[in-house]
Structures are given as structure tokens and as C-alpha cells.
Design a protein around this motif. Structure first.
Motif, mmCIF file in Angstrom:
data_model
loop_
_atom_site.group_PDB
_atom_site.id
_atom_site.type_symbol
_atom_site.label_atom_id
_atom_site.label_comp_id
_atom_site.label_asym_id
_atom_site.label_seq_id
_atom_site.Cartn_x
_atom_site.Cartn_y
_atom_site.Cartn_z
ATOM 1 N N LEU A 326 14.147 -22.124 55.626
ATOM 2 C CA LEU A 326 15.365 -22.089 54.826
ATOM 3 C C LEU A 326 16.624 -22.087 55.687
ATOM 4 O O LEU A 326 17.647 -22.670 55.301
ATOM 5 C CB LEU A 326 15.336 -20.856 53.917
ATOM 6 C CG LEU A 326 16.389 -20.780 52.817
ATOM 7 C CD1 LEU A 326 16.360 -22.024 51.929
ATOM 8 C CD2 LEU A 326 16.186 -19.518 51.979
ATOM 9 N N ARG A 330 19.877 -24.544 55.077
ATOM 10 C CA ARG A 330 21.221 -24.004 54.836
ATOM 11 C C ARG A 330 22.209 -24.516 55.876
ATOM 12 O O ARG A 330 23.365 -24.813 55.552
ATOM 13 C CB ARG A 330 21.170 -22.475 54.836
ATOM 14 C CG ARG A 330 20.611 -21.903 53.526
ATOM 15 C CD ARG A 330 20.617 -20.406 53.509
ATOM 16 N NE ARG A 330 20.374 -19.897 52.162
ATOM 17 C CZ ARG A 330 19.704 -18.780 51.893
ATOM 18 N NH1 ARG A 330 19.211 -18.062 52.898
ATOM 19 N NH2 ARG A 330 19.526 -18.390 50.658
ATOM 20 N N SER A 331 21.763 -24.627 57.131
ATOM 21 C CA SER A 331 22.642 -25.112 58.185
ATOM 22 C C SER A 331 23.061 -26.560 57.934
ATOM 23 O O SER A 331 24.240 -26.905 58.053
ATOM 24 C CB SER A 331 21.924 -25.015 59.537
ATOM 25 O OG SER A 331 22.702 -25.577 60.555
ATOM 26 N N CYS A 333 23.073 -28.201 55.070
ATOM 27 C CA CYS A 333 23.875 -28.304 53.845
ATOM 28 C C CYS A 333 25.278 -27.730 54.033
ATOM 29 O O CYS A 333 26.269 -28.316 53.587
ATOM 30 C CB CYS A 333 23.162 -27.606 52.690
ATOM 31 S SG CYS A 333 21.679 -28.475 52.140
ATOM 32 N N SER A 334 25.357 -26.584 54.700
ATOM 33 C CA SER A 334 26.668 -25.941 54.866
ATOM 34 C C SER A 334 27.602 -26.772 55.739
ATOM 35 O O SER A 334 28.823 -26.637 55.659
ATOM 36 C CB SER A 334 26.506 -24.541 55.452
ATOM 37 O OG SER A 334 25.985 -24.602 56.768
ATOM 38 N N GLU A 339 26.559 -24.942 49.583
ATOM 39 C CA GLU A 339 26.008 -23.602 49.754
ATOM 40 C C GLU A 339 24.801 -23.414 48.835
ATOM 41 O O GLU A 339 24.854 -23.694 47.646
ATOM 42 C CB GLU A 339 27.071 -22.550 49.444
ATOM 43 C CG GLU A 339 28.306 -22.638 50.347
ATOM 44 C CD GLU A 339 27.976 -22.485 51.823
ATOM 45 O OE1 GLU A 339 27.021 -21.739 52.139
ATOM 46 O OE2 GLU A 339 28.656 -23.108 52.656
ATOM 47 N N LEU A 340 23.696 -22.945 49.400
ATOM 48 C CA LEU A 340 22.447 -22.762 48.652
ATOM 49 C C LEU A 340 22.247 -21.287 48.320
ATOM 50 O O LEU A 340 22.304 -20.437 49.214
ATOM 51 C CB LEU A 340 21.259 -23.232 49.484
ATOM 52 C CG LEU A 340 21.149 -24.735 49.797
ATOM 53 C CD1 LEU A 340 20.050 -24.962 50.830
ATOM 54 C CD2 LEU A 340 20.855 -25.521 48.523
ATOM 55 N N ASP A 341 22.001 -20.989 47.035
ATOM 56 C CA ASP A 341 21.593 -19.618 46.710
ATOM 57 C C ASP A 341 20.079 -19.522 46.900
ATOM 58 O O ASP A 341 19.402 -20.494 47.252
ATOM 59 C CB ASP A 341 22.012 -19.244 45.286
ATOM 60 C CG ASP A 341 21.387 -20.130 44.219
ATOM 61 O OD1 ASP A 341 20.341 -20.746 44.483
ATOM 62 O OD2 ASP A 341 21.954 -20.222 43.108
ATOM 63 N N GLY A 345 17.614 -22.739 47.146
ATOM 64 C CA GLY A 345 17.063 -22.906 48.488
ATOM 65 C C GLY A 345 15.552 -22.944 48.487
ATOM 66 O O GLY A 345 14.935 -23.787 49.149
#
Length: 394
Positions: A326, A330-331, A333-334, A339-341, A345
């Protein structure tokens, strides 16, 4: 970083001689000149530009490299006879490596001679080369199967004529680092000549053996770009140069940031490709997929990266595949503001792993971000529907 107290090692490249002896490899004159120039630009100290005895075309190629006036020493390889020396003179080199068999097996098969007879022939041929004004290094073919007393006899005869170096050649690639260290230590006691180590890679130990030789007192490393050469090849220039400061408290004049371009040039000329996992110059050596590794890297790059990519003019890269976690998602996408919750995620990670397993390949960043948007949208709709249902019930 190079240790402050490290000593300087000469890098002697034989890509244009031993490297071209790899099966099916043929360098054009233009390719030879380009490789020689790139070796010089990288900071290599010496190149073995070819074997003049191969014919006039080879002589002309070596002469062209000499005429380029590159900031390195240009030499050629000669057998133990005067005609090879004459060919080298026609090529215009100022220095030659004159090779003589050191093992009794090769002495008897190649020259039908015993050690004292080889020493006499070395005296004659090297004396001839020195009279012609050439600097001479003595090449010890098959040194790793020789009696060091025979090497001492032959190298001693050469030293009296002003030979400046002895090449200890592990011609069949039979040594290991421990025996290499002992051989070179004993050889340094046997002769006062500077020692160059030339290792073949038949056991996959050419780099390790070269480093061991340097630790034992060798001052010159004979290498080829990408380890190109006969059979399993030679010690790769790029591996030796990067490993020396870390393993032998030694340094070279080679610029590590030039190694990737040099490797690409030689690979193209050899009509070959560089394995993606090839140490130092492979495309994937700073690429990370494993979730555990990426999570560590994102906190502190030193966690799973022993070499600094910047030293080689490169940077690390995170890719997405079956083993991703994960943190990597997240890296990626951010980086573009997604932003993933936790729920989105987890769903995204499951979809990414399924795609990677099905395709047996990595999942492109663009595809990951597309899937992320879909999951975020899906979960937002789910929350909206849930809110509407609660409102309706009220």
C-alpha cells in the motif's frame, strides 16, 4: 565515498582486444574509435587497442586510435616474436604487452620449450622491442597454473631489460579470491615489478579475484566493459571501478557517471543487450517492487539501497507489481494529488495484484492512477448511497 587514505589503481581496459575476441563480436573502425574516446572520457588509464599481428586492417585501426591523441596510454598485444613487435611499430604504439606462457603445459604445447628456454626467448624478443624504443609490459599467460619459481625466472629476465610491469593472467578463470590473494602476495615477494591482474570469469569470480589481487598488492586491473571477452568473459570495468573503494581501500580515475553511457556504447557495438539486473549499469538495479522494501525506502532510502544512485548519475525507481504494498500505491498516487483512504487503498491493491498475476508483468503508473480514481469514485458513490438511504429512513 572514496576513503581518504586509499591508493590509486590503474585501470587498463582491453575491450578492443580481449573484448572483441568474444564469439561473434566485430567492431568497425568507427566503433573502435568511439569506444576508445568514451574510455578516455570516462578516465580509463590505459587501453589495449588490438593485436597488430591480425593484419594490416588491425594495424590501421590501432594507428587511428593512436592518432586520436587521447589522454590515456595506448598499447597493443603481441606474441613472443619479433614479427609481432614489427607490426606494433607499424601501428605507431609506444607500448606493447608481450605475452609469454607461464605454465609448463602451455610452454610445451605452444613453444615446445622449457622455462629456461622461454626466459631466453623473452630476453631476445623484449630486448628487440626495447631496442626499437618501445615500453614493454610482460604478459604472463596462464599464470594461475604456473609455478611461481618459473614466473620469477622469466619475469626476472624481463626486468633486467627495463620491463615496467608483469601481467598475472588467470587465463582459464580457475582462481578464487583466497588463492588469488595468496598468489599475488607471493608474486610481489618474487619480483619487484608492478603487477597487473587479468581475470577471466569462467567461475563467475573475475571481479572478486581482481579485488583480491588489488588487496594483495597488484597496482593495475585489466578489465573490459561489461566483462566482454572469450568464453565467460573478463572482469567488468564498471564492477571493479565501483567496488574498489568499498572493498580494497583503493580508487581509480574513472568517473562513475560515465559508466552507463560507456556500457550502452559497447553493448550496441557488440550487437548485444545489457541484462536488466547487470550490476552497476543494468536498468533495474535501483528499481524496487517489493512492498517491504518500498516501505523502508520511503522512510529512509538507505534501508534497502547500498549504492547511492546519484554516484552513477541515476535515481531509484518504484514500480508496481505482484509484490507491491500500500505504501508504494499511495506514493505513486500522491505524486499527482490523489489521496487514498484505507478502503480505496485496499481495493486498489487487490486489483493491482490481480492484474500483475494475470499479465505476469508490472502495472504502469498511469494504469494504477486510473484504477485509483475508479476506486475512490466507487467508494464515494457508496457513501453517498448510504447517506441517502439513511436520510430516507429518517
Amino acid at each position: 565515498m572514496t576513503p581518504a587514505g586509499s591508493h590509486r589503481i590503474s585501470i587498463n581496459d582491453t575491450t578492443l582486444r580481449d573484448g572483441e575476441q568474444a564469439p561473434g563480436v566485430v567492431f568497425s573502425l568507427a566503433e573502435k574509435l568511439a569506444i576508445a574516446r568514451e574510455l578516455a572520457a570516462a578516465g580509463v588509464d590505459e587501453i589495449e587497442a588490438g593485436t597488430p599481428a591480425m593484419g594490416e586492417e588491425e594495424v590501421e585501426a590501432i594507428a587511428a586510435i593512436v592518432s586520436a591523441n587521447l589522454p590515456l596510454r595506448v598499447g597493443s598485444w603481441c606474441r613472443l616474436n619479433e614479427s609481432d613487435v614489427d607490426a606494433a611499430l607499424r601501428a605507431g604504439v609506444k607500448m606493447v604487452n608481450i605475452s609469454a606462457p607461464m605454465s609448463r603445459l602451455q610452454m610445451r604445447v605452444k613453444l615446445k620449450a622449457e622455462p629456461h628456454e622461454v626466459a631466453a626467448r623473452v630476453t631476445r624478443v623484449i630486448g628487440y622491442a626495447r631496442e626499437k624504443g618501445l615500453e614493454v609490459a610482460l604478459g604472463g599467460e596462464d599464470s594461475s597454473r604456473a609455478d611461481l619459481r618459473d614466473i620469477g625466472l622469466i619475469a626476472g629476465a624481463a626486468a633486467k631489460l627495463g620491463v615496467f610491469r608483469f601481467r598475472f593472467a588467470d587465463t582459464l578463470g580457475l582462481l578464487d579470491p583466497f588463492s588469488t590473494y595468496e598468489y599475488i602476495k607471493r608474486l610481489r615477494d618474487e619480483t619487484g615489478l608492478a603487477v597487473e591482474f587479468h581475470g577471466h570469469n569462467d567461475l563467475g569470480l573475475a571481479t572478486a579475484n581482481t579485488l583480491a589481487a588489488i588487496r594483495a598488492g597488484a597496482s593495475h586491473a585489466s578489465v573490459t566493459v561489461l566483462g566482454l571477452g572469450e568464453r565467460a568473459g573478463n572482469a567488468p570495468l564498471e564492477e571493479v571501478c565501483v567496488a574498489l573503494p568499498r572493498t580494497a581501500e583503493a580508487r581509480t580515475g574513472v568517473d562513475p557517471t560515465r559508466l552507463a553511457a560507456l556500457a550502452e556504447l559497447v553493448a550496441h557495438a557488440a550487437r548485444d543487450s545489457i541484462p536488466r539486473a547487470k550490476p552497476i549499469v543494468g536498468a533495474d538495479i535501483f528499481t524496487h517492487e517489493s512492498g517491504i522494501h518500498v516501505a523502508g525506502l520511503l522512510s529512509d532510502v538507505r534501508t534497502y539501497q547500498g549504492l547511492d544512485p546519484a554516484m552513477l548519475g541515476r535515481q531509484h525507481k518504484v514500480v508496481i507489481g505482484k509484490h507491491s504494498g500500500l505504501a508504494a500505491l499511495r506514493s505513486i498516487c500522491s505524486a499527482i494529488g490523489i489521496e487514498l483512504d484505507a478502503k480505496a487503498g485496499a481495493a486498489l491493491l487487490a486489483r493491482v495484484k490481480a492484474i500483475a498475476k494475470m499479465t505476469k508483468s508490472l502495472v504502469p503508473d498511469g494504469r494504477v492512477r486510473q484504477l485509483a480514481r475508479e476506486e475512490i469514485s466507487k467508494h464515494q458513490r457508496g457513501r453517498s448511497d448510504q447517506t441517502a438511504q439513511i436520510s430516507g429512513e429518517l
